[in-house]
Scaffold this active site. Sequence first.
Site, mmCIF file in Angstrom:
data_model
loop_
_atom_site.group_PDB
_atom_site.id
_atom_site.type_symbol
_atom_site.label_atom_id
_atom_site.label_comp_id
_atom_site.label_asym_id
_atom_site.label_seq_id
_atom_site.Cartn_x
_atom_site.Cartn_y
_atom_site.Cartn_z
ATOM 1 N N ARG A 1 37.291 52.446 45.420
ATOM 2 C CA ARG A 1 37.162 50.999 45.658
ATOM 3 C C ARG A 1 38.540 50.367 45.878
ATOM 4 O O ARG A 1 38.705 49.474 46.711
ATOM 5 C CB ARG A 1 36.469 50.323 44.460
ATOM 6 C CG ARG A 1 34.994 50.609 44.363
ATOM 7 C CD ARG A 1 34.265 49.628 43.453
ATOM 8 N NE ARG A 1 34.534 49.803 42.045
ATOM 9 C CZ ARG A 1 33.885 50.633 41.234
ATOM 10 N NH1 ARG A 1 32.902 51.371 41.715
ATOM 11 N NH2 ARG A 1 34.191 50.716 39.947
ATOM 12 N N TYR B 1 31.914 36.255 26.103
ATOM 13 C CA TYR B 1 32.904 36.002 27.150
ATOM 14 C C TYR B 1 33.845 34.870 26.722
ATOM 15 O O TYR B 1 35.075 34.981 26.838
ATOM 16 C CB TYR B 1 32.181 35.640 28.452
ATOM 17 C CG TYR B 1 33.109 35.360 29.611
ATOM 18 C CD1 TYR B 1 33.753 36.399 30.284
ATOM 19 C CD2 TYR B 1 33.337 34.049 30.052
ATOM 20 C CE1 TYR B 1 34.604 36.150 31.344
ATOM 21 C CE2 TYR B 1 34.185 33.793 31.111
ATOM 22 C CZ TYR B 1 34.810 34.849 31.760
ATOM 23 O OH TYR B 1 35.661 34.592 32.810
HETATM 24 P P1 NDP Z 1 34.798 40.197 39.423
HETATM 25 O O1 NDP Z 1 33.725 40.705 38.511
HETATM 26 O O2 NDP Z 1 34.444 39.843 40.811
HETATM 27 O O3 NDP Z 1 36.012 41.237 39.458
HETATM 28 C C1 NDP Z 1 36.502 41.766 38.264
HETATM 29 C C2 NDP Z 1 37.560 42.801 38.577
HETATM 30 O O4 NDP Z 1 37.978 43.381 37.334
HETATM 31 C C3 NDP Z 1 37.005 43.958 39.424
HETATM 32 O O5 NDP Z 1 38.016 44.412 40.275
HETATM 33 C C4 NDP Z 1 36.683 44.995 38.368
HETATM 34 O O6 NDP Z 1 36.676 46.324 38.866
HETATM 35 C C5 NDP Z 1 37.880 44.763 37.453
HETATM 36 N N1 NDP Z 1 37.712 45.459 36.183
HETATM 37 C C6 NDP Z 1 36.708 45.381 35.283
HETATM 38 N N2 NDP Z 1 36.909 46.257 34.297
HETATM 39 C C7 NDP Z 1 38.075 46.898 34.568
HETATM 40 C C8 NDP Z 1 38.814 47.915 33.929
HETATM 41 N N3 NDP Z 1 38.388 48.496 32.794
HETATM 42 N N4 NDP Z 1 39.994 48.321 34.485
HETATM 43 C C9 NDP Z 1 40.432 47.771 35.629
HETATM 44 N N5 NDP Z 1 39.745 46.825 36.299
HETATM 45 C C10 NDP Z 1 38.590 46.400 35.763
HETATM 46 O O7 NDP Z 1 35.441 38.938 38.663
HETATM 47 P P2 NDP Z 1 36.238 37.661 39.217
HETATM 48 O O8 NDP Z 1 37.043 38.048 40.393
HETATM 49 O O9 NDP Z 1 35.290 36.536 39.298
HETATM 50 O O10 NDP Z 1 37.191 37.365 37.977
HETATM 51 C C11 NDP Z 1 38.577 37.654 37.962
HETATM 52 C C12 NDP Z 1 39.175 37.045 36.715
HETATM 53 O O11 NDP Z 1 38.981 35.619 36.718
HETATM 54 C C13 NDP Z 1 38.531 37.535 35.420
HETATM 55 O O12 NDP Z 1 39.507 37.622 34.422
HETATM 56 C C14 NDP Z 1 37.533 36.446 35.100
HETATM 57 O O13 NDP Z 1 37.191 36.422 33.731
HETATM 58 C C15 NDP Z 1 38.311 35.227 35.527
HETATM 59 N N6 NDP Z 1 37.494 34.053 35.804
HETATM 60 C C16 NDP Z 1 36.596 34.050 36.820
HETATM 61 C C17 NDP Z 1 35.862 32.909 37.093
HETATM 62 C C18 NDP Z 1 34.899 32.836 38.239
HETATM 63 O O14 NDP Z 1 34.291 31.766 38.437
HETATM 64 N N7 NDP Z 1 34.683 33.893 39.021
HETATM 65 C C19 NDP Z 1 36.002 31.691 36.276
HETATM 66 C C20 NDP Z 1 36.958 31.806 35.223
HETATM 67 C C21 NDP Z 1 37.691 32.951 35.014
HETATM 68 P P3 NDP Z 1 35.296 47.061 39.330
HETATM 69 O O15 NDP Z 1 35.011 46.620 40.725
HETATM 70 O O16 NDP Z 1 35.673 48.499 39.218
HETATM 71 O O17 NDP Z 1 34.235 46.638 38.364
#
Ligand code: NDP
Length: 281
Positions: free
Chosen positions: A39, A190
């Site tokens: 990915r 969360y």
């Molecule tokens: P997504 O679920 O779209 O993306 C999350 C990312 O984190 C993916 O790349 C995922 O990888 C990665 N990830 C999860 N677990 C691990 C791990 N163990 N090691 C490495 N990478 C990991 O989330 P968002 O883009 O929406 O969120 C990004 C950040 O912003 C987060 O911290 C979220 O809490 C925060 N946030 C988001 C909001 C929103 O409205 N979207 C609002 C407030 C905060 P994989 O594809 O492999 O799962």
Amino acid sequence: MSRVAVVTGGNKGIGFAIAKGLCRKFDGVVYLTARDEARGLAAVEHLKKEGLKPKFHQLDVTDDSSVNTFKKYLSDTYGGLDVLVNNAAIAFKNDATDPFSIQASETVKVNYFSLVRVSEALFPLLRPHARVVNLSSSAGHLSRIPGAELKARFANPDLTQDELDQIMREFIEAAKTNSHQESGWANSAYSASKVAVSALSRIQQKQFDKDAREDLVVNAVHPGYVDTDMTSHKGTLTPQRGAQAPIYLALLPKNTDIKGKYIWHDNTIIDWVNDPLPTPY
Ligand code: NDP
């Protein structure tokens, strides 16, 4: 030596948009990292087709060996680090059937303790003027903690990282007996994890202020309600817009005053302890 920026969880969503924006704006090498190599490489290829030049490294934030391998790679290849965006996180869906105890332990493990793991591993590599951005959330504002006593523990300006770790272990324990709400928590794993990320950022800045390296800066940020997999695409902002404040914080100029703060998606500084939660999110 090149300047180096790292984004965790960069293969999709806001992390991908942050990596993309940094490729355009950061004067140095940008590492898009992902736990899954396929990915991550696909995301890098996507950006290369747009004429950008990110680099890829595998990084599972929950895995000591993955984190240490990446640390050694950065140290051997670049001898330092200039920007770290702690973006990777998980959120159980509202309709998840996993018991709350599992949601609590998994969410806090990834969103809080793994952010601690990455920070402890990579902070020794930070060069003077380095910028760290911790992705918090509107759910990570202190007002999300209903219990007055628990709130006071989080708000304590002298809170240490050991004490914060202990508070989060207490949350996981309370969740096992479903007594977390009696202990002052909201019914959201969360939110608990993100309040901890906001509190941690304050502690990390205090550590930076005592550090011999000049002008190390860390801030927590709410990126806005963003259209990503995490929100089941219900968020109203594009990932590019969600990346705006994190990129702003990653590129703060030398000797900025904006440090140890909680920043809203429009770049305004919110007093994490005393301000009400801005609306809309
Ligand atoms: P997504 O679920 O779209 O993306 C999350 C990312 O984190 C993916 O790349 C995922 O990888 C990665 N990830 C999860 N677990 C691990 C791990 N163990 N090691 C490495 N990478 C990991 O989330 P968002 O883009 O929406 O969120 C990004 C950040 O912003 C987060 O911290 C979220 O809490 C925060 N946030 C988001 C909001 C929103 O409205 N979207 C609002 C407030 C905060 P994989 O594809 O492999 O799962």
